[in-house]
Design a protein around this motif. Structure first.
Motif, short mmCIF file in Angstrom:
data_model
loop_
_atom_site.label_atom_id
_atom_site.label_comp_id
_atom_site.label_asym_id
_atom_site.label_seq_id
_atom_site.Cartn_x
_atom_site.Cartn_y
_atom_site.Cartn_z
N LEU A 31 0.85 -1.20 0.00
CA LEU A 31 0.00 0.00 0.00
C LEU A 31 0.88 1.24 0.00
O LEU A 31 1.59 1.50 0.98
N PRO A 32 0.87 2.04 -1.07
CA PRO A 32 1.74 3.21 -1.10
C PRO A 32 1.14 4.39 -0.35
O PRO A 32 0.00 4.35 0.11
N GLY A 33 1.92 5.47 -0.29
CA GLY A 33 1.41 6.72 0.26
C GLY A 33 1.50 6.78 1.76
O GLY A 33 2.41 6.25 2.38
N HIS A 34 0.51 7.43 2.36
CA HIS A 34 0.58 7.79 3.78
C HIS A 34 -0.73 7.47 4.49
O HIS A 34 -1.74 7.26 3.85
N GLN A 71 -3.62 14.08 -2.08
CA GLN A 71 -3.02 13.12 -1.12
C GLN A 71 -2.93 11.75 -1.78
O GLN A 71 -3.44 11.51 -2.87
N HIS A 72 -2.27 10.84 -1.06
CA HIS A 72 -2.31 9.43 -1.48
C HIS A 72 -2.45 8.62 -0.19
O HIS A 72 -1.46 8.17 0.40
N LEU A 73 -3.70 8.45 0.27
CA LEU A 73 -3.97 7.95 1.62
C LEU A 73 -4.36 6.46 1.65
O LEU A 73 -5.20 6.05 2.46
N ILE A 130 -1.97 -5.77 -7.55
CA ILE A 130 -2.67 -4.49 -7.71
C ILE A 130 -1.66 -3.35 -7.64
O ILE A 130 -0.92 -3.22 -6.65
N CYS A 131 -1.62 -2.58 -8.66
CA CYS A 131 -0.89 -1.31 -8.79
C CYS A 131 0.51 -1.32 -8.19
O CYS A 131 1.43 -1.87 -8.77
N ASN A 132 0.69 -0.73 -7.00
CA ASN A 132 2.04 -0.58 -6.45
C ASN A 132 2.76 -1.91 -6.29
O ASN A 132 4.00 -1.96 -6.36
N ASP A 133 2.02 -3.00 -6.15
CA ASP A 133 2.64 -4.34 -6.10
C ASP A 133 3.56 -4.57 -7.29
O ASP A 133 4.53 -5.33 -7.20
N ARG A 134 3.24 -3.94 -8.44
CA ARG A 134 3.99 -4.25 -9.66
C ARG A 134 5.43 -3.76 -9.59
O ARG A 134 6.26 -4.16 -10.40
N ARG A 135 5.72 -2.88 -8.64
CA ARG A 135 7.08 -2.33 -8.54
C ARG A 135 7.99 -3.21 -7.71
O ARG A 135 9.19 -2.94 -7.61
N TYR A 177 -3.99 -0.61 -12.28
CA TYR A 177 -3.26 0.46 -11.57
C TYR A 177 -3.87 1.84 -11.78
O TYR A 177 -4.52 2.10 -12.79
N ASN A 178 -3.70 2.69 -10.75
CA ASN A 178 -4.00 4.13 -10.81
C ASN A 178 -2.71 4.83 -10.43
O ASN A 178 -2.32 4.81 -9.25
N THR A 179 -2.03 5.42 -11.40
CA THR A 179 -0.71 6.01 -11.10
C THR A 179 -0.71 7.49 -11.44
O THR A 179 -0.55 7.88 -12.60
N PRO A 180 -0.89 8.33 -10.40
CA PRO A 180 -0.90 9.77 -10.66
C PRO A 180 0.51 10.28 -10.96
O PRO A 180 1.48 9.81 -10.36
N GLY A 197 3.45 12.94 -10.61
CA GLY A 197 3.81 13.82 -9.50
C GLY A 197 3.68 13.16 -8.15
O GLY A 197 3.75 13.82 -7.12
N HIS A 198 3.51 11.83 -8.12
CA HIS A 198 3.26 11.21 -6.82
C HIS A 198 4.51 11.10 -5.96
O HIS A 198 4.42 10.97 -4.75
N VAL A 199 5.69 11.17 -6.58
CA VAL A 199 6.92 11.04 -5.79
C VAL A 199 7.32 12.40 -5.22
O VAL A 199 7.91 12.48 -4.14
N1 CDT Z 1 -2.52 3.01 -6.71
C1 CDT Z 1 -1.19 2.93 -6.53
O1 CDT Z 1 -0.70 2.00 -5.90
N2 CDT Z 1 -0.45 3.93 -7.07
C2 CDT Z 1 0.98 4.04 -6.90
C3 CDT Z 1 1.41 5.45 -7.04
C4 CDT Z 1 1.28 6.21 -5.87
S1 CDT Z 1 2.65 6.17 -4.82
C5 CDT Z 1 2.25 7.42 -3.74
C6 CDT Z 1 1.78 3.27 -7.92
O2 CDT Z 1 2.73 2.59 -7.52
O3 CDT Z 1 1.53 3.40 -9.11
#
Ligand code: CDT
Length: 312
Positions: free
Chosen positions: A130-133, A143-145, A171-176, A196-199, A201-203
């Motif tokens: 789970l990314p973000g805060h 935000q990314h909560l 799911i999404c951030n898992d792919r990294r 995935y939902n990847t905004p 400017g998220h970093v």
């Molecule tokens: N949804 C998701 O996991 N998005 C992240 C980006 C946000 S990191 C604050 C991602 O890895 O694409």
């Protein structure tokens, strides 16, 4: 021998905050029909495919927050997806926010399901990374909560039989994270599906943010190649409530090569005929895990580099 699975990634453009579930499900149904029309047996939808990407906001009202979650699956709103899948004989991956009440306590997960051509749920996955805060960050437009609104998944990375092969989800951030693919690779996965939902400017570091789309593909292509698996990555993208998100949904072969890619940031179906036997080419040679992996040595390497203290 060839085990061909004609697969679609059904990318989604933005979902507005006020868009109803019925309208969103209508968009998914349209793409499901298009996928079937192109001969697909499986359609991969995105992460949190039923609502706008709500973790971009601090939501203090609990009823409002709860409105983004599904308390059952299928729900009244999503039943049409199951009905249409059964009618068409097509399976699907669907990401959504899951709310379950256990012993009077609310538990929230970022979840995906895999549904077969008979409309049966054959696997459930809950997002681990789970990314973000968990607290809003000052000075941010968005935000990314996710850490506030979900708990880490408690189901591991299951690989199940389905669609003629060994199927896994992320799911999404898992792919990294290489662990995601390797845990499934060790279960002989043949296709990893993820939304995935990847905004942008998220970093918060411009130099890194300009590489957002590169890193999107890099991580999925590396995961595919190093584990000799197909990877289907489906974006939610475009300008959603002022937050811009990357698209470039892809279908990636076990060679690491992209065989289909979306070219818009809107609803778009891409397809590929995926031979599930293709991974064998790698699993029996360069990535023959039994022959070449050396897990019994990894601990020694880690000890010597000081990453963990040596055994006394
Ligand atoms: N949804 C998701 O996991 N998005 C992240 C980006 C946000 S990191 C604050 C991602 O890895 O694409």
């Amino acid at each position: 021998m060839m085990r061909k699975l004609i697969t679609a990634a059904a990318q989604m453009g933005p979902i507005a905050k006020l868009e109803t579930r019925a309208d969103t499900v209508g968009r998914l149904l349209e793409m499901m029909r298009e996928a079937k029309g192109r001969g697909c047996e499986l359609v991969v939808f995105t992460e949190l495919a039923l609502t706008t990407f709500f973790p971009r906001w601090m939501i203090e009202d609990e009823a409002e927050l709860d409105s983004y979650y599904e308390t059952e699956m299928p729900s009244a709103a999503t039943q049409p997806l199951f009905d249409e899948a059964k009618k068409l004989g097509i399976g699907f991956y669907l990401g959504y926010a899951e709310l379950r009440v256990e012993n009077g306590v609310k538990r929230r997960f970022n979840t995906s399901i895999l549904v077969n051509q008979k409309a049966q749920i054959i696997s459930t996955y809950r997002k681990v990374h789970l990314p973000g805060h968990s607290e809003p960050q000052p000075g941010r437009d968005f935000q990314h909560l996710e850490k506030r609104y979900f708990e880490p998944g408690d189901l591991g990375f299951p690989v199940v039989k389905g669609f003629g092969g060994n199927m896994g989800m992320a799911i999404c951030n898992d792919r990294r994270w290489p662990e995601t693919y390797r845990v499934m690779g060790l279960q002989d996965v043949e296709m990893v599906m993820l939304g995935y939902n990847t905004p942008f400017g998220h970093v918060g570091e411009q130099a890194m943010d300009s590489l957002t789309l590169f890193h999107n593909h890099l991580s999925m292509q590396a995961g595919a190649y190093q584990n000799a698996t197909w990877v289907v990555g489906t974006a939610k993208c475009g300008n959603e409530e002022g937050s811009k998100m990357g698209g470039q949904s892809v279908i990636i072969a076990p060679s690491g090569e992209i065989v289909a890619q979306a070219v818009t940031v809107e609803d778009e179906v891409i397809t590929a005929a995926c031979d599930l036997d293709l991974g064998k080419r790698y699993k029996e040679t360069v990535f023959d895990f039994a022959a070449h992996r050396r897990p019994e040595h990894y601990g020694l390497i880690v000890e010597r580099t000081g990453a963990i203290p040596p055994k006394s």
